[in-house]
Design an enzyme around this catalytic site. Structure first.
Site, PDB file in Angstrom:
ATOM      1  N   LYS A 216       0.780  -1.051  -0.005  1.00  0.00           N
ATOM      2  CA  LYS A 216      -0.056   0.147   0.122  1.00  0.00           C
ATOM      3  C   LYS A 216       0.741   1.261   0.148  1.00  0.00           C
ATOM      4  O   LYS A 216       1.709   1.357   0.996  1.00  0.00           O
ATOM      5  CB  LYS A 216      -1.046   0.114   1.276  1.00  0.00           C
ATOM      6  CG  LYS A 216      -1.798   1.003   1.420  1.00  0.00           C
ATOM      7  CD  LYS A 216      -3.034   1.009   2.549  1.00  0.00           C
ATOM      8  CE  LYS A 216      -3.602   2.150   2.782  1.00  0.00           C
ATOM      9  NZ  LYS A 216      -4.520   2.002   3.893  1.00  0.00           N
ATOM     10  N   LYS A 269      -2.311  -1.555  -3.888  1.00  0.00           N
ATOM     11  CA  LYS A 269      -3.078  -0.246  -3.735  1.00  0.00           C
ATOM     12  C   LYS A 269      -2.201   0.990  -3.769  1.00  0.00           C
ATOM     13  O   LYS A 269      -1.363   0.945  -3.015  1.00  0.00           O
ATOM     14  CB  LYS A 269      -3.909  -0.489  -2.383  1.00  0.00           C
ATOM     15  CG  LYS A 269      -4.843   0.779  -2.107  1.00  0.00           C
ATOM     16  CD  LYS A 269      -5.357   0.639  -0.651  1.00  0.00           C
ATOM     17  CE  LYS A 269      -6.090   1.793  -0.472  1.00  0.00           C
ATOM     18  NZ  LYS A 269      -6.356   1.668   0.974  1.00  0.00           N
TER      19      LYS A 269
END
Ligand code: PBG
Length: 346
Positions: A216, A269
């Protein structure tokens, strides 16, 4: 030099069979049905996870300004949306909670009457076949907006990693007890997968899989989400725990560590700006199911451009999601889930 087509197409030609004019790629593009037959990547409703924001109190269906078509629902207002997902055959939802109160420890995250815990039970009642993935993080529950317990050292804000792990394990157990089918930790704490796995196992939830937000990035594409979930950090930023967008090799280490800690599935992400990361992780760890999160900013940019008439919303939506799948994902979390489902239904 002019190309002598007659000569090159002659059976005695010495032209390589791998070259023009013997090879013409356009032959396979001339007929719509042939294009369908040779399509390498096909997006399906079965690939999609729909995020949903649940807020405390009752009678709420608050539009999220930067994310047209999305709302913060109170638990009593969820039914229609959940039925809509089920009718469209969207297999899974990802839940985010806006709790009644916030404090330094994010204590509202572990209540059995917590907003997400209640939402999980409600969804199980309305649509038992829907897979419920619970996002696991503290930023929506802490008054400072960071993803864990915070200490201030010489005016510098620090999220205490190991203290936070204990809370994450407790939150995971609480969500599993409410009926969550998958736990998805998004806080980027070191050792989070292992701590959560241990916590779940000790509480008897050995069968609950972990979908780790392993990779992330500290991304500006989360802007609209922070409005939606009201979870922007009050001071400093998330660069002390989320990854630097400039780093690719480090992403492979994050993935490797989470697999070693017991992650059942991994996530990258945001999605579209990180297709190379998706592709490298799939290449290195092909046996691990891989998800990508097309985040709020990706959604809002397409919506805004389309609202201005600058791009075709449906085409850009499908092109982006198809690219995310082509890069190597097994499934995609997207705010476009309903739109894609409706489109593919026809
Ligand atoms: C919480 C969390 C965030 C998102 C998902 N979980 C925000 C953040 O890390 O700041 C972003 C999702 C989106 O932008 O759609 N840690």
């Amino acid at each position: 030099m002019a190309i002598d087509l007659e000569n090159n197409l002659d059976a005695t030609s010495t032209a390589s069979p791998t070259q023009f004019p013997l090879v013409r790629m356009r032959r396979l593009r001339g007929h719509a049905k042939l294009r369908e037959l040779i399509k390498e990547t096909r997006l399906s409703v079965q690939d999609l996870v729909a995020p949903i924001f649940v807020t405390a109190s009752t009678g709420q269906r608050q539009p999220i300004a930067a994310m047209p078509g999305h709302f913060r629902f109170s638990v009593d207002q969820l039914d229609q949306e959940i039925r809509c997902f089920a009718e469209l055959n969207i297999p899974a939802v990802l839940l985010f909670g806006l709790p009644e109160y916030k404090d330094a420890q994010g204590s509202a995250a572990v209540l059995q009457q917590g907003v997400v815990q209640q939402a999980i039970r409600r969804i199980k009642e309305i649509s038992p076949q829907t897979l419920i993935i619970a996002d696991l993080c503290f930023c929506g529950y802490t008054d400072h907006g960071h993803c864990g317990v915070v200490h201030e050292k010489n005016g510098k804000v620090e999220v205490a990693n190991d203290e936070t792990l204990i809370l994450l394990a407790a939150q995971a157990v609480s969500l599993a007890a409410a009926g969550a089918d998958v736990i998805a930790p998004s806080g980027m704490m070191d050792g989070m997968v292992r701590a959560i796995r241990n916590g779940l196992d000790q509480a008897g939830y050995r069968e609950i899989p972990i979908l780790s937000y392993a990779v992330k990035f500290a991304s500006a594409f989360y802007g609209p989400f922070r409005e939606a979930a009201q979870c922007a950090p009050k001071m400093a930023d998330r660069k002390g725990y989320q990854m630097d967008p400039a780093n690719g090799r480090e992403a492979l280490r994050e993935a490797q560590l989470d697999i070693a800690e017991g992650a059942d599935m991994l996530m990258v992400k945001p999605a579209l700006a990180y297709l190379d990361i998706i592709s490298r992780i799939k290449g290195q760890f092909p046996e691990i199911p891989l998800a990508a999160y097309q985040v709020s900013g990706e959604y809002s940019m397409i919506k805004a451009a389309a609202a201005n008439g600058w791009v075709d919303e449906t085409l850009v939506m499908m092109e982006s999601l198809t690219a995310i799948k082509r890069a190597g994902t097994d499934f995609i979390i997207t705010y476009f889930a309903k739109d894609v489902a409706r489109l593919l239904d026809h």
